[in-house]
Write an enzyme that holds these catalytic residues in place. Structure first.
Site, PDB file in Angstrom:
ATOM      1  CE  LYS A 182       5.717   9.598   0.927  1.00  0.00           C
ATOM      2  NZ  LYS A 182       5.249   8.605  -0.058  1.00  0.00           N
ATOM      3  CG  HIS A 312       0.466   2.095  -1.236  1.00  0.00           C
ATOM      4  ND1 HIS A 312      -0.719   2.582  -1.762  1.00  0.00           N
ATOM      5  CD2 HIS A 312       1.186   3.191  -0.860  1.00  0.00           C
ATOM      6  CE1 HIS A 312      -0.715   3.894  -1.720  1.00  0.00           C
ATOM      7  NE2 HIS A 312       0.415   4.304  -1.182  1.00  0.00           N
TER       8      HIS A 312
END
Length: 380
Positions: A182, A312
């Site tokens: 991230k 996802h």
């Protein structure tokens, strides 16, 4: 009736059970949305299970989910819709999807309303594959028996870089091919330092992705994409707001690193506009778009545009769908759902392998039953 019709194995839905399960996470999860103050750390996932039984004694298992808010709403909407399933032929999946959608049409054709339908839709596809005695991917028509996979769960922003590096090594040792971390920290220098550290740790040959979780504006995204271009990333994910289709297209047309997005979209129509405007890698989520029926429509749109596919989350469903995509895709590895099922997906050689078990190939665990906070059953 002719002989073909006489011998057809028709069936009817006789029972529906829905369960709301609260899946606790070991630690609070933070991405860029937390660091920018838009969300609180995530401590649990609300999972919606649907179990559909038929007169022939078959059962299909479906799943949807919500992170942070939304779980009780999904369960409530599914409870309202469930009676519409009784008496239907479970093979008529598209017809049933339309029936459920129109039953709740006043609340729309995207978002929470279709995410409740998704649990039923996935269960119907699971059931259909079980009737055929095939893994779901084989029922759909698989292009491969395994799919490249990458790990995300070890790269969140709440984790210090030392932990991220250790988790990356552990994932590679497990046979996972790629690593995603991230980004989107308020201090861009932190992002650059973390990505540089991971790249140096895993080496240039390991596929590396980054995910900004929609937290950059257009000028920042341009600067960061330019800065990350030399790192040889597989993609930069959600650099902009999920609905900024033009902005994502501009980045895709400007920089060498592919741009990926789509996970937050909740309808075929939204994905169609994203694909039409222009993107490199599309990332649909079957539970979020209404289930497998709608996911297959998005796959067809992406294939026509020669796009890469990287679904996802919810690998237990998406490994089957990715295996049926004509171009070599990626599947996202999260171990979060492991306690919910009795089975595990095999991972080796950088790939997630299909099992020979029919349907999705998973059964709900006793632990998931223990975490159930609400359930509703109708029919026999």
């Amino acid at each position: 009736m002719n002989s073909t019709t006489d011998s057809a194995k028709l069936d009817r839905i006789t029972g529906v059970k829905i369960s709301s399960v609260t899946l606790p996470l070991p630690t609070g999860i933070s991405d860029a949305k937390v660091l920018t103050g838009r969300q609180k750390p995530m401590t649990e996932v609300a999972v919606l299970f649907a179990e559909i039984t038929t007169a022939a004694g078959l059962q299909g298992i479906g799943i949807s989910y919500s992170k942070r808010a939304g779980g009780p709403g999904q369960f409530a909407h599914a409870r309202e819709l469930a009676p519409a399933l009784l008496g239907e032929d479970p093979s008529d999946i598209a017809k049933i999807w339309d029936k459920l959608m129109w039953a709740g049409a006043s609340v729309g054709r995207s978002g929470l309303s279709v995410q409740a339908i998704a649990a039923f839709d996935v269960a119907l596809w699971d059931l259909k594959a079980k009737r055929a005695g095939l893994p779901l991917a084989k029922l759909l028509g698989a292009h491969r028996d395994s799919v490249r996979c990458y790990n995300t769960s070890g790269g969140f922003l709440h984790a210090p870089i030392e932990e991220v590096l250790d988790r990356a090594t552990e994932s590679l040792d497990r046979g996972i091919a790629g690593i995603k971390i991230k980004v989107g920290h308020p201090d861009n220098r932190v992002d650059l330092a973390r990505v540089t550290a991971v790249r140096e740790k895993v080496g240039d040959a390991v596929p590396l992705m980054i995910d900004a979780n929609q937290q950059w504006d257009r000028p920042t995204a341009r600067r960061m994409c330019r800065a990350f271009d030399p790192h040889g990333l597989v993609w930069i994910e959600e650099p902009l707001d999920a609905y900024d289709f033009e902005g994502h297209a501009q980045l895709a047309n400007t920089f060498d690193t592919p741009i990926a997005t789509g996970e937050m979209l909740t309808s075929v129509a939204e994905h169609a506009e994203l694909i039409r405007t222009g993107i490199d890698i599309v990332q649909p989520d079957a539970p979020r778009v209404g289930g497998i029926t709608r996911f297959l429509e998005i796959m067809a749109l992406a294939d026509r545009k020669n796009l890469q596919l990287a679904p996802h989350f919810v690998m237990e469903v998406h490994v089957h769908l990715a295996a049926a995509y004509p171009r070599e895709p990626w599947v996202e590895h999260f171990e979060w759902f492991d306690p919910l099922f009795n089975e595990r997906l095999e991972i080796a050689g950088g790939r997630m392998h299909l099992s020979a078990r029919p349907g999705l190939g998973v059964t709900i665990s006793d632990q998931a039953r223990a975490w159930t906070v609400a359930e509703h059953h109708i029919g026999s």
